[in-house]
Design an enzyme around this catalytic site. Structure first.
Site, short mmCIF file in Angstrom:
data_model
loop_
_atom_site.label_atom_id
_atom_site.label_comp_id
_atom_site.label_asym_id
_atom_site.label_seq_id
_atom_site.Cartn_x
_atom_site.Cartn_y
_atom_site.Cartn_z
N ASP A 192 -48.93 -19.34 -38.05
CA ASP A 192 -50.38 -19.11 -38.04
C ASP A 192 -50.76 -18.56 -36.68
OD1 ASP A 192 -50.90 -19.99 -40.65
OD2 ASP A 192 -51.22 -22.06 -40.01
N ASP A 236 -53.42 -16.31 -45.57
CA ASP A 236 -54.55 -17.18 -45.85
C ASP A 236 -55.82 -16.36 -46.11
OD1 ASP A 236 -52.85 -19.35 -45.39
OD2 ASP A 236 -53.44 -19.50 -43.28
#
Length: 152
Positions: free
Chosen positions: A111, A127
């Site tokens: 991430d 995402d």
């Protein structure tokens, strides 16, 4: 169907390229491009959003395999319906595959995008694809699905 496979594939490629660049150029837990709105912070997430179910990789693999069986079937079945629905499904498939690649290859998800305006979990491009895909499907359900059923 080519358009939908292209959208899903492009989503996966962009996601994996951004993750590769982040791993190659940003140290773990380092923040770069820090500005008042969005920064780039390299982290590893072994859970889902907000790190829930952290370390339960088997669960994510099973859920992902189920999703990657159902979602392409739904896309194929509804391929001639609203673009909101089909593009939404394509983005969800792409986002699912993008994070699945990380989970299988690395045992965690890379991430990097951190919202600075308010406290929000760090996320990645997969995402974003998932959220935009779900938003497209909500738009379809709210504004178009009933019209189809009513014959309008």
């Amino acid at each position: 169907m080519f358009l939908y496979v292209f959208i899903a594939g492009l989503s996966v490629v962009i996601d994996q390229l951004i993750k590769w660049w982040t791993v190659q150029n940003v140290e773990l837990y380092e923040t770069v491009f820090n500005n008042p709105i969005l920064s780039l912070t390299h982290i590893r997430n072994s859970g889902a959003a907000w790190s829930i179910l952290e370390g339960r990789m088997w669960f994510f693999v099973v859920i992902t395999l189920v999703a990657l069986t159902i979602l392409p079937y739904m896309l194929y079945k509804h391929r001639n319906e609203s673009k909101w629905l089909t593009i939404g499904l394509s983005l969800i498939i792409g986002g699912t595959i993008g994070n699945f690649i990380d989970r299988v290859r690395l045992n965690y998800v890379v991430d990097m995008f951190q919202v600075e305006l308010f406290n929000f979990p760090i996320f990645n491009f997969a995402d974003v694809s998932l959220v935009v895909g779900v938003a497209c499907i909500f738009i379809y359900i709210l504004f178009f699905e009933n019209k189809k059923e009513l014959g309008e």
